[in-house]
Scaffold this motif. Structure first.
Motif, PDB file in Angstrom:
ATOM      1  N   GLY A 109      27.086  30.861  78.166  1.00  0.00           N
ATOM      2  CA  GLY A 109      27.520  30.423  79.671  1.00  0.00           C
ATOM      3  C   GLY A 109      28.587  29.571  79.615  1.00  0.00           C
ATOM      4  N   GLN A 110      28.908  29.020  80.850  1.00  0.00           N
ATOM      5  CA  GLN A 110      30.100  28.020  80.877  1.00  0.00           C
ATOM      6  C   GLN A 110      29.814  26.708  80.735  1.00  0.00           C
ATOM      7  OE1 GLN A 110      33.527  29.081  81.635  1.00  0.00           O
ATOM      8  NE2 GLN A 110      32.495  31.116  80.819  1.00  0.00           N
ATOM      9  N   GLY A 111      28.510  26.502  80.859  1.00  0.00           N
ATOM     10  CA  GLY A 111      28.057  24.983  80.691  1.00  0.00           C
ATOM     11  C   GLY A 111      27.828  24.292  81.755  1.00  0.00           C
ATOM     12  N   THR A 112      27.085  23.136  81.726  1.00  0.00           N
ATOM     13  CA  THR A 112      26.663  22.216  82.633  1.00  0.00           C
ATOM     14  C   THR A 112      26.888  20.912  82.050  1.00  0.00           C
ATOM     15  OG1 THR A 112      25.202  21.663  84.460  1.00  0.00           O
ATOM     16  CG2 THR A 112      24.275  22.612  82.471  1.00  0.00           C
ATOM     17  N   GLN A 113      27.327  19.959  82.659  1.00  0.00           N
ATOM     18  CA  GLN A 113      27.457  18.479  82.357  1.00  0.00           C
ATOM     19  C   GLN A 113      26.383  17.740  82.578  1.00  0.00           C
ATOM     20  OE1 GLN A 113      30.344  17.130  80.665  1.00  0.00           O
ATOM     21  NE2 GLN A 113      28.632  15.217  80.424  1.00  0.00           N
ATOM     22  N   VAL A 114      25.776  17.105  81.397  1.00  0.00           N
ATOM     23  CA  VAL A 114      24.763  16.179  81.764  1.00  0.00           C
ATOM     24  C   VAL A 114      25.245  14.738  81.211  1.00  0.00           C
ATOM     25  CG1 VAL A 114      22.620  15.307  80.640  1.00  0.00           C
ATOM     26  CG2 VAL A 114      22.765  17.860  81.203  1.00  0.00           C
ATOM     27  N   THR A 115      25.003  13.622  82.184  1.00  0.00           N
ATOM     28  CA  THR A 115      25.594  12.544  81.629  1.00  0.00           C
ATOM     29  C   THR A 115      24.500  11.363  81.851  1.00  0.00           C
ATOM     30  OG1 THR A 115      27.755  12.974  82.573  1.00  0.00           O
ATOM     31  CG2 THR A 115      27.262  10.520  82.127  1.00  0.00           C
ATOM     32  N   VAL A 116      24.036  10.857  80.862  1.00  0.00           N
ATOM     33  CA  VAL A 116      23.112   9.787  80.821  1.00  0.00           C
ATOM     34  C   VAL A 116      23.761   8.433  80.663  1.00  0.00           C
ATOM     35  CG1 VAL A 116      20.907   8.821  79.647  1.00  0.00           C
ATOM     36  CG2 VAL A 116      21.453  11.439  79.704  1.00  0.00           C
ATOM     37  N   SER A 117      23.580   7.470  81.758  1.00  0.00           N
ATOM     38  CA  SER A 117      24.275   6.260  81.856  1.00  0.00           C
ATOM     39  C   SER A 117      23.781   5.352  82.516  1.00  0.00           C
ATOM     40  CB  SER A 117      25.856   6.448  82.182  1.00  0.00           C
ATOM     41  OG  SER A 117      26.421   5.163  82.063  1.00  0.00           O
ATOM     42  N   SER A 118      23.632   4.168  82.610  1.00  0.00           N
ATOM     43  CA  SER A 118      23.102   3.252  83.279  1.00  0.00           C
ATOM     44  C   SER A 118      24.213   2.478  84.097  1.00  0.00           C
ATOM     45  CB  SER A 118      22.194   1.998  82.370  1.00  0.00           C
ATOM     46  OG  SER A 118      23.254   1.538  81.428  1.00  0.00           O
TER      47      SER A 118
END
Length: 118
Positions: A109-118
């Protein structure tokens, strides 16, 4: 063949996300499905794999106990439930299909962004 990921986003540490990958144009139940991820400046790494009937799963040590891979062979989808997210989980997450027989093409697939940040 198309693999379309969805469900990514920005979350705080400790929160959850559920990624989905919708497959079309292939005999979905004949493919082993996996989630990979790639963080900036790092190589793409395997996160989780599920066999074609969903009877067996494997996980990277870094996500064991927090992530769960599942599939629906009627809806041709594979999911990644991600709990207790950490900043180090930040990456682009990719869905991959591998023929269970070992013969034939693999698909990404093309990908999906996951960002974990406070």
């Amino acid at each position: 063949v198309q693999l379309v990921e969805s469900g990514g986003g920005l979350v705080q540490p400790g929160e959850s996300l559920r990624l989905s990958c919708a497959a079309s144009g292939l005999a979905f139940s004949s493919y082993e499905m996996s989630w990979y991820r790639q963080a900036p400046g790092k190589e793409r790494e395997l996160v989780a794999t599920i066999t074609r009937r969903g009877w067996s799963t494997k996980y990277a040590d870094s996500v064991k106990g927090r992530f769960t891979i599942s599939r629906d062979n009627v809806k041709n989808t594979v999911h990644l439930q991600m709990n207790s997210l950490k900043p180090e989980d930040t990456a682009v997450y990719y869905c991959k299909a591998d023929p269970a027989t070992g013969w034939g093409s693999e698909y990404w697939g093309q990908g999906t962004q996951v960002t974990v940040s406070s």
